[in-house]
Design a protein around this motif. Structure first.
Motif, PDB file in Angstrom:
ATOM      1  N   LEU A  64      54.067  19.678  41.435  1.00 32.07           N
ATOM      2  CA  LEU A  64      53.558  20.180  42.713  1.00 32.07           C
ATOM      3  C   LEU A  64      54.407  19.723  43.894  1.00 32.07           C
ATOM      4  CD1 LEU A  64      49.718  19.679  42.179  1.00 32.07           C
ATOM      5  CD2 LEU A  64      51.028  21.786  42.009  1.00 32.07           C
ATOM      6  N   VAL A  65      55.095  18.616  43.732  1.00 33.70           N
ATOM      7  CA  VAL A  65      55.930  18.094  44.813  1.00 33.70           C
ATOM      8  C   VAL A  65      57.043  19.075  45.153  1.00 33.70           C
ATOM      9  CG1 VAL A  65      57.536  16.247  45.444  1.00 33.70           C
ATOM     10  CG2 VAL A  65      55.437  15.709  44.202  1.00 33.70           C
ATOM     11  N   PHE A  66      57.534  19.781  44.167  1.00 39.03           N
ATOM     12  CA  PHE A  66      58.658  20.677  44.360  1.00 39.03           C
ATOM     13  C   PHE A  66      58.253  22.137  44.533  1.00 39.03           C
ATOM     14  CE2 PHE A  66      60.143  17.033  41.873  1.00 39.03           C
ATOM     15  CZ  PHE A  66      61.081  16.543  42.756  1.00 39.03           C
ATOM     16  N   SER A  67      56.969  22.379  44.774  1.00 40.61           N
ATOM     17  CA  SER A  67      56.509  23.753  44.912  1.00 40.61           C
ATOM     18  C   SER A  67      56.611  24.256  46.352  1.00 40.61           C
ATOM     19  CB  SER A  67      55.069  23.881  44.411  1.00 40.61           C
ATOM     20  OG  SER A  67      54.210  23.129  45.235  1.00 40.61           O
ATOM     21  N   LYS A  68      57.212  23.507  47.246  1.00 44.11           N
ATOM     22  CA  LYS A  68      57.446  23.877  48.650  1.00 44.11           C
ATOM     23  C   LYS A  68      56.159  24.274  49.356  1.00 44.11           C
ATOM     24  CE  LYS A  68      62.187  25.135  48.023  1.00 44.11           C
ATOM     25  NZ  LYS A  68      63.308  25.645  48.727  1.00 44.11           N
ATOM     26  N   GLY A  69      55.101  23.519  49.120  1.00 42.11           N
ATOM     27  CA  GLY A  69      53.857  23.717  49.831  1.00 42.11           C
ATOM     28  C   GLY A  69      53.060  24.931  49.430  1.00 42.11           C
ATOM     29  N   LYS A  70      53.477  25.653  48.415  1.00 38.38           N
ATOM     30  CA  LYS A  70      52.734  26.824  47.976  1.00 38.38           C
ATOM     31  C   LYS A  70      51.488  26.380  47.224  1.00 38.38           C
ATOM     32  CE  LYS A  70      56.759  29.808  47.501  1.00 38.38           C
ATOM     33  NZ  LYS A  70      57.580  30.571  46.571  1.00 38.38           N
ATOM     34  N   GLN A  71      50.366  26.954  47.587  1.00 40.81           N
ATOM     35  CA  GLN A  71      49.116  26.683  46.893  1.00 40.81           C
ATOM     36  C   GLN A  71      49.015  27.630  45.704  1.00 40.81           C
ATOM     37  OE1 GLN A  71      46.985  24.263  47.608  1.00 40.81           O
ATOM     38  NE2 GLN A  71      48.332  23.588  49.231  1.00 40.81           N
ATOM     39  N   PRO A  72      48.366  27.196  44.651  1.00 42.20           N
ATOM     40  CA  PRO A  72      48.175  28.106  43.533  1.00 42.20           C
ATOM     41  C   PRO A  72      47.409  29.353  43.999  1.00 42.20           C
ATOM     42  CG  PRO A  72      47.298  25.920  43.038  1.00 42.20           C
ATOM     43  CD  PRO A  72      47.786  25.899  44.437  1.00 42.20           C
ATOM     44  N   THR A  73      47.889  30.521  43.596  1.00 39.12           N
ATOM     45  CA  THR A  73      47.260  31.751  44.050  1.00 39.12           C
ATOM     46  C   THR A  73      46.108  32.128  43.133  1.00 39.12           C
ATOM     47  OG1 THR A  73      48.825  33.049  42.765  1.00 39.12           O
ATOM     48  CG2 THR A  73      49.385  32.619  45.063  1.00 39.12           C
ATOM     49  N   THR A  74      45.134  32.779  43.725  1.00 41.00           N
ATOM     50  CA  THR A  74      43.989  33.253  42.973  1.00 41.00           C
ATOM     51  C   THR A  74      44.321  34.634  42.433  1.00 41.00           C
ATOM     52  OG1 THR A  74      42.584  32.071  44.526  1.00 41.00           O
ATOM     53  CG2 THR A  74      41.512  33.648  43.095  1.00 41.00           C
ATOM     54  N   SER A  75      44.008  34.870  41.189  1.00 42.58           N
ATOM     55  CA  SER A  75      44.339  36.148  40.576  1.00 42.58           C
ATOM     56  C   SER A  75      43.439  37.254  41.126  1.00 42.58           C
ATOM     57  CB  SER A  75      44.205  36.064  39.062  1.00 42.58           C
ATOM     58  OG  SER A  75      42.841  36.016  38.708  1.00 42.58           O
ATOM     59  N   GLU A  76      43.914  38.474  40.989  1.00 41.07           N
ATOM     60  CA  GLU A  76      43.155  39.643  41.454  1.00 41.07           C
ATOM     61  C   GLU A  76      41.812  39.744  40.737  1.00 41.07           C
ATOM     62  OE1 GLU A  76      43.854  41.869  43.889  1.00 41.07           O
ATOM     63  OE2 GLU A  76      45.570  40.607  44.406  1.00 41.07           O
ATOM     64  N   ASP A  77      41.787  39.413  39.441  1.00 42.54           N
ATOM     65  CA  ASP A  77      40.539  39.488  38.682  1.00 42.54           C
ATOM     66  C   ASP A  77      39.505  38.505  39.230  1.00 42.54           C
ATOM     67  OD1 ASP A  77      41.513  41.449  37.003  1.00 42.54           O
ATOM     68  OD2 ASP A  77      42.228  40.013  35.491  1.00 42.54           O
ATOM     69  N   GLU A  78      39.960  37.304  39.579  1.00 42.89           N
ATOM     70  CA  GLU A  78      39.039  36.318  40.135  1.00 42.89           C
ATOM     71  C   GLU A  78      38.478  36.792  41.470  1.00 42.89           C
ATOM     72  OE1 GLU A  78      40.215  31.903  38.993  1.00 42.89           O
ATOM     73  OE2 GLU A  78      41.967  33.043  39.692  1.00 42.89           O
ATOM     74  N   ILE A  79      39.320  37.389  42.290  1.00 39.12           N
ATOM     75  CA  ILE A  79      38.881  37.885  43.598  1.00 39.12           C
ATOM     76  C   ILE A  79      37.848  38.992  43.420  1.00 39.12           C
ATOM     77  CG2 ILE A  79      39.617  39.124  45.671  1.00 39.12           C
ATOM     78  CD1 ILE A  79      42.251  37.547  45.483  1.00 39.12           C
ATOM     79  N   LYS A  80      38.100  39.920  42.495  1.00 41.57           N
ATOM     80  CA  LYS A  80      37.141  40.999  42.239  1.00 41.57           C
ATOM     81  C   LYS A  80      35.818  40.446  41.739  1.00 41.57           C
ATOM     82  CE  LYS A  80      40.522  44.632  41.362  1.00 41.57           C
ATOM     83  NZ  LYS A  80      41.105  45.539  40.379  1.00 41.57           N
ATOM     84  N   THR A  81      35.878  39.458  40.858  1.00 41.29           N
ATOM     85  CA  THR A  81      34.661  38.851  40.335  1.00 41.29           C
ATOM     86  C   THR A  81      33.868  38.180  41.450  1.00 41.29           C
ATOM     87  OG1 THR A  81      35.764  38.451  38.214  1.00 41.29           O
ATOM     88  CG2 THR A  81      33.761  37.183  38.653  1.00 41.29           C
ATOM     89  N   LEU A  82      34.566  37.463  42.334  1.00 43.03           N
ATOM     90  CA  LEU A  82      33.887  36.788  43.436  1.00 43.03           C
ATOM     91  C   LEU A  82      33.287  37.783  44.423  1.00 43.03           C
ATOM     92  CD1 LEU A  82      36.382  33.854  44.065  1.00 43.03           C
ATOM     93  CD2 LEU A  82      34.116  33.722  43.024  1.00 43.03           C
ATOM     94  N   HIS A  83      33.984  38.874  44.708  1.00 41.66           N
ATOM     95  CA  HIS A  83      33.450  39.905  45.593  1.00 41.66           C
ATOM     96  C   HIS A  83      32.207  40.544  44.985  1.00 41.66           C
ATOM     97  CE1 HIS A  83      36.749  40.734  48.712  1.00 41.66           C
ATOM     98  NE2 HIS A  83      36.934  39.537  48.221  1.00 41.66           N
ATOM     99  N   ALA A  84      32.213  40.778  43.682  1.00 43.15           N
ATOM    100  CA  ALA A  84      31.053  41.346  43.010  1.00 43.15           C
ATOM    101  C   ALA A  84      29.866  40.388  43.097  1.00 43.15           C
ATOM    102  CB  ALA A  84      31.383  41.657  41.556  1.00 43.15           C
ATOM    103  N   LYS A  85      30.131  39.118  42.931  1.00 41.99           N
ATOM    104  CA  LYS A  85      29.059  38.116  43.009  1.00 41.99           C
ATOM    105  C   LYS A  85      28.486  38.062  44.420  1.00 41.99           C
ATOM    106  CE  LYS A  85      26.649  34.804  41.179  1.00 41.99           C
ATOM    107  NZ  LYS A  85      25.667  35.083  40.140  1.00 41.99           N
ATOM    108  N   ILE A  86      29.345  38.131  45.436  1.00 44.92           N
ATOM    109  CA  ILE A  86      28.882  38.144  46.825  1.00 44.92           C
ATOM    110  C   ILE A  86      27.975  39.352  47.063  1.00 44.92           C
ATOM    111  CG2 ILE A  86      29.611  38.468  49.227  1.00 44.92           C
ATOM    112  CD1 ILE A  86      32.128  36.788  48.496  1.00 44.92           C
ATOM    113  N   GLY A  87      28.386  40.512  46.585  1.00 41.80           N
ATOM    114  CA  GLY A  87      27.574  41.717  46.726  1.00 41.80           C
ATOM    115  C   GLY A  87      26.229  41.575  46.049  1.00 41.80           C
ATOM    116  N   GLN A  88      26.230  41.046  44.841  1.00 41.64           N
ATOM    117  CA  GLN A  88      24.989  40.855  44.094  1.00 41.64           C
ATOM    118  C   GLN A  88      24.053  39.918  44.841  1.00 41.64           C
ATOM    119  OE1 GLN A  88      25.520  39.071  40.255  1.00 41.64           O
ATOM    120  NE2 GLN A  88      23.336  38.831  39.902  1.00 41.64           N
TER     121      GLN A  88
END
Length: 101
Positions: free
Chosen positions: A54-78
């Motif tokens: 992580l020290v050499f990742s130049k400050g990039k945070q791990p990205t959230t996958s599109e599937d995770e985002i869709k799942t979270l949006h569905a949960k918010i809607g529910q």
């Protein structure tokens, strides 16, 4: 007699873990030097070794996958639908704003 629980700063943990990675001293010697238990030094050493990339990742945070985002949006809607349903049910029972009649 037990000594009180101590919270160590991240800088101190890094210093101890780096000393353990160097391998100049044994865990027992490091434990005596830093007044810690050898198992604690081993844990910090392993954490440092595992997250060193992580020290050499130049400050990039791990990205959230599109599937995770869709799942979270569905949960918010529910949850929104469930909340609205329950709110309307309370209004029928207790009137507007949940006040008893």
């Amino acid at each position: 007699m037990r000594r009180p629980r101590r919270n160590h700063s991240p800088e101190f943990k890094a210093k101890v873990a780096l000393a353990a990675l160097r391998g100049d001293k044994t865990l027992a010697e490091l434990a005596e030097q830093f007044d810690l238990f050898p198992i604690q030094i081993s844990e910090w050493k392993n954490q440092l070794a595992e997250s060193a990339g992580l020290v050499f990742s130049k400050g990039k945070q791990p990205t959230t996958s599109e599937d995770e985002i869709k799942t979270l949006h569905a949960k918010i809607g529910q949850l929104t639908i469930e909340r609205d349903f329950l709110e309307h049910g309370l209004e029928r029972i207790h009137g507007p704003k949940g006040k008893k009649r």
